[in-house]
Design an enzyme around this catalytic site. Structure first.
Site, PDB file in Angstrom:
ATOM      1  N   LYS A  45       0.866  -1.183   0.000  1.00 12.56           N
ATOM      2  CA  LYS A  45       0.000   0.000   0.000  1.00 12.56           C
ATOM      3  C   LYS A  45       0.898   1.226   0.000  1.00 12.56           C
ATOM      4  O   LYS A  45       2.002   1.198   0.555  1.00 12.56           O
ATOM      5  CB  LYS A  45      -0.876  -0.028   1.272  1.00 12.56           C
ATOM      6  CG  LYS A  45      -1.726   1.219   1.495  1.00 12.56           C
ATOM      7  CD  LYS A  45      -2.835   1.379   0.480  1.00 12.56           C
ATOM      8  CE  LYS A  45      -3.565   2.727   0.635  1.00 12.56           C
ATOM      9  NZ  LYS A  45      -4.442   3.009  -0.518  1.00 12.56           N
ATOM     10  N   CYS A 128      -2.304  10.081  -6.497  1.00 11.55           N
ATOM     11  CA  CYS A 128      -3.440   9.769  -5.611  1.00 11.55           C
ATOM     12  C   CYS A 128      -4.534  10.807  -5.776  1.00 11.55           C
ATOM     13  O   CYS A 128      -4.289  11.997  -5.608  1.00 11.55           O
ATOM     14  CB  CYS A 128      -3.023   9.716  -4.151  1.00 11.55           C
ATOM     15  SG  CYS A 128      -4.468   9.361  -3.116  1.00 11.55           S
ATOM     16  N   LYS A 162       4.261   5.979 -10.555  1.00 11.68           N
ATOM     17  CA  LYS A 162       2.881   5.584 -10.880  1.00 11.68           C
ATOM     18  C   LYS A 162       2.151   6.820 -11.367  1.00 11.68           C
ATOM     19  O   LYS A 162       2.043   7.821 -10.661  1.00 11.68           O
ATOM     20  CB  LYS A 162       2.196   5.015  -9.635  1.00 11.68           C
ATOM     21  CG  LYS A 162       0.731   4.676  -9.847  1.00 11.68           C
ATOM     22  CD  LYS A 162       0.472   3.220  -9.714  1.00 11.68           C
ATOM     23  CE  LYS A 162      -0.988   2.852  -9.648  1.00 11.68           C
ATOM     24  NZ  LYS A 162      -1.290   2.096  -8.444  1.00 11.68           N
ATOM     25  N   GLY A 247      -5.028  -1.664 -14.702  1.00 11.74           N
ATOM     26  CA  GLY A 247      -6.350  -1.102 -14.979  1.00 11.74           C
ATOM     27  C   GLY A 247      -7.220  -2.115 -15.696  1.00 11.74           C
ATOM     28  O   GLY A 247      -7.157  -2.255 -16.911  1.00 11.74           O
TER      29      GLY A 247
END
Ligand code: DHB
Length: 318
Positions: A45, A128, A162, A247
């Protein structure tokens, strides 16, 4: 019989299938389950400098075509994951630290701390979408440039980024140039499609509580957007920076599509959350079946192999 592996920044990932940062990778028990699964790596995470509770619940919902979430980066803090890193690596597969920040100034110290531990790769999460009042850093190319330069300077481990979905080729071109210039070792595309709204018609309410119901979309909804971003970066980077596609991966066929588009490996988010760690053995087996059908010996044979569709022959009446 089939080579399902890949190498990213000198790190062997076999198979080229792993979890996406997000679901079921926050606690030591969850990370251990991943290390014992058939995944090719364990991704944590996103960790922040300090531990976080995240946003109020309900903050995640499964949907027929995917998921929506506004978790708000709940995590145990970078120090806890650094402590786990040796133990997890001892279970036999590479461990990837996803590192994020609430305030942009907290990112570089968090990356420096993670780089001092036993992680094989660092994935800087600059996308994020779920922090009220904080923009997605990677949508501001100047801020992205500053952070990547600073992060690169403190990180002696392989460093990846990312990225969020981009919807304009010019943005992808600018980001690709920046990635090359800053010496980024790999990219992970895409993060969830930000600020989507799903409505519960019966109760006339959103499905999740934070941000008035706005959250990141994942799963089948986003696969074409993810494939397009993988393809665009593959073309713009000339294969010079390896791409991890993410995805909407639910099957081996989905993985093969990501490989054709130009990904060298894939991550699984929504489907992993829905199916648990057993999904990795199923996906590896399904990918091997696709390779058999296509008479390929290795997953690497498919990477970037997407062919242009020929224009339809003109059919003017004689
Ligand atoms: C969260 C969601 C994301 O899509 C992400 O990249 C990082 C964190 C979250 O809300 O916890």
């Amino acid at each position: 019989m089939f080579d399902l592996g890949t190498t990213i920044a000198g790190v062997r990932l076999d198979p080229c299938i792993m979890n996406a940062s997000g679901p079921l990778c926050t606690t030591f028990a969850e990370l251990t389950d991943l290390a014992r699964s058939a995944a090719g790596a364990v991704v944590t995470k996103s960790m922040t400098l300090a531990p976080r509770q995240g946003n109020p619940e309900p903050r995640y919902a499964d949907l027929p075509q995917g998921s929506i979430n506004a978790m708000g980066l709940p995590n145990l803090g970078v120090d806890a994951y650094c402590e786990f890193s040796e133990l997890l690596r001892a279970l036999g597969k590479p461990v990837i630290a996803s590192v994020a920040a609430v305030e942009p100034g907290e990112l570089v110290p968090a990356i420096a701390r993670a780089a001092s531990a036993a992680f094989d790769l660092i994935e800087a999460n600059l996308s994020c979408p779920n922090l009220p009042g904080h923009p997605i850093i990677a949508y501001d190319v100047d801020a992205l440039a500053r952070l990547l330069r600073e992060a690169r300077a403190v990180c002696h481990r392989p460093l990846g980024v990312k990225l969020p979905p981009y919807f304009d080729r010019v943005h992808q071109e600018r980001v690709a140039a920046l990635l090359r210039e800053t010496g980024i070792d790999f990219i992970t595309v895409i993060n969830s499609v930000p600020n989507a709204l799903v409505i519960d018609l019966e109760h006339e309410r959103p499905l999740i509580h934070p941000k008035g119901g706005f959250g990141g979309l994942g799963g089948a909804f986003v696969k074409p957007i993810a494939l397009a971003n993988v393809r665009a970066f593959y073309e713009l980077l000339d294969g010079a920076i390896p791409i991890i596609g993410v995805g909407g991966v639910y099957t081996g066929r989905d993985i093969a599509e990501f490989l054709l588009a130009g990904a060298s490996a894939v991550q699984v988010g929504t489907a992993y959350r829905q199916e648990g760690p057993a999904i990795f053995a199923r996906l590896a087996q399904e990918l091997a079946s696709v390779l058999a059908e296509k008479r390929c010996a290795a997953a690497a044979d498919l990477v970037g192999r997407l062919q242009p569709l020929p224009a339809a022959a003109e059919t003017l009446p004689a």
